[in-house]
Design a protein around this motif. Structure first.
Motif, PDB file in Angstrom:
ATOM      1  N   GLU A 178       0.879  -1.194  -0.177  1.00  8.01           N
ATOM      2  CA  GLU A 178      -0.134   0.148   0.119  1.00  8.01           C
ATOM      3  C   GLU A 178       0.986   1.247  -0.074  1.00  8.01           C
ATOM      4  O   GLU A 178       0.482   2.193  -0.626  1.00  8.01           O
ATOM      5  N   LYS A 225      -1.463   3.953  -7.295  1.00  7.49           N
ATOM      6  CA  LYS A 225      -1.378   3.438  -5.879  1.00  7.49           C
ATOM      7  C   LYS A 225      -2.492   2.345  -5.746  1.00  7.49           C
ATOM      8  O   LYS A 225      -3.416   2.398  -6.568  1.00  7.49           O
ATOM      9  N   SER A 270      -4.624  -0.920  -3.945  1.00  7.86           N
ATOM     10  CA  SER A 270      -4.853  -1.618  -2.508  1.00  7.86           C
ATOM     11  C   SER A 270      -4.184  -2.891  -2.336  1.00  7.86           C
ATOM     12  O   SER A 270      -3.835  -3.233  -3.743  1.00  7.86           O
ATOM     13  N   PRO A 271      -3.990  -3.254  -1.234  1.00  9.64           N
ATOM     14  CA  PRO A 271      -3.110  -4.659  -1.112  1.00  9.64           C
ATOM     15  C   PRO A 271      -3.537  -5.832  -1.942  1.00  9.64           C
ATOM     16  O   PRO A 271      -2.872  -6.644  -2.634  1.00  9.64           O
TER      17      PRO A 271
END
Ligand code: TYD
Length: 138
Positions: free
Chosen positions: A48, A105, A107-108
């Motif tokens: 993240e 970016k 999310s995991p």
């Protein structure tokens, strides 16, 4: 195919086939895309706190999906206009023409899938931000 002058990033809503009982499917066929697909890649297991991207492309066009999880995609034009796109469902694609600087970016649990108009060559990347900004005066 759009003319170069009108090529802008845009979100494309792809149709969803199926229903909640059996599940869903989304299809991308060349006949319905702004370019012909020459390559598909997918990116996953991104922590993240990692920001990917930091580059633009000389000629490449792409459509990006978050086929799982969520992805925040920031695009900057050569004139400095920044737009943030949130990819939060598998049927939502982000069309990116050439000459857009991006940061990404994840999310995991996110899996980014990219449909690309060209095969990979490193020469096709612009990884130097100052070189990218110089495109504005060309
Ligand atoms: P890059 O496009 O820079 O990733 P991101 O935009 O997600 O930060 O690619 C990462 C590395 O992988 C870079 O060294 C180039 C290499 N790569 C290939 O070898 N083939 C490919 O098709 C792609 C997309 C990348």
């Amino acid at each position: 195919m759009d003319s170069l002058a009108t090529m802008q990033p845009r979100l494309i809503e792809f149709s969803q086939l199926g229903d909640p009982t059996t599940g869903f499917m989304t299809v991308a066929a060349n006949s319905a895309l702004p370019f012909c697909i020459q390559r598909v890649y997918w990116t996953y297991s991104v922590a993240e706190d990692v920001i990917r991207g930091h580059h633009a492309h000389r000629e490449l066009e792409q459509i990006i999906f978050a086929v799982a999880g969520t992805i925040e995609f920031t695009l900057e034009s050569v004139y400095g206009q920044q737009t943030i796109y949130h990819l939060n469902r598998p049927g939502l694609g982000l069309y990116i023409p050439r000459h857009y600087w991006r940061t990404i970016k994840f999310s995991p649990d996110a899996v980014l899938m990219c449909l690309a108009s060209l095969e990979y060559t490193e020469e096709e990347y612009i990884r130097d931000y100052d070189e990218f900004k110089r495109l504005a005066s060309k």
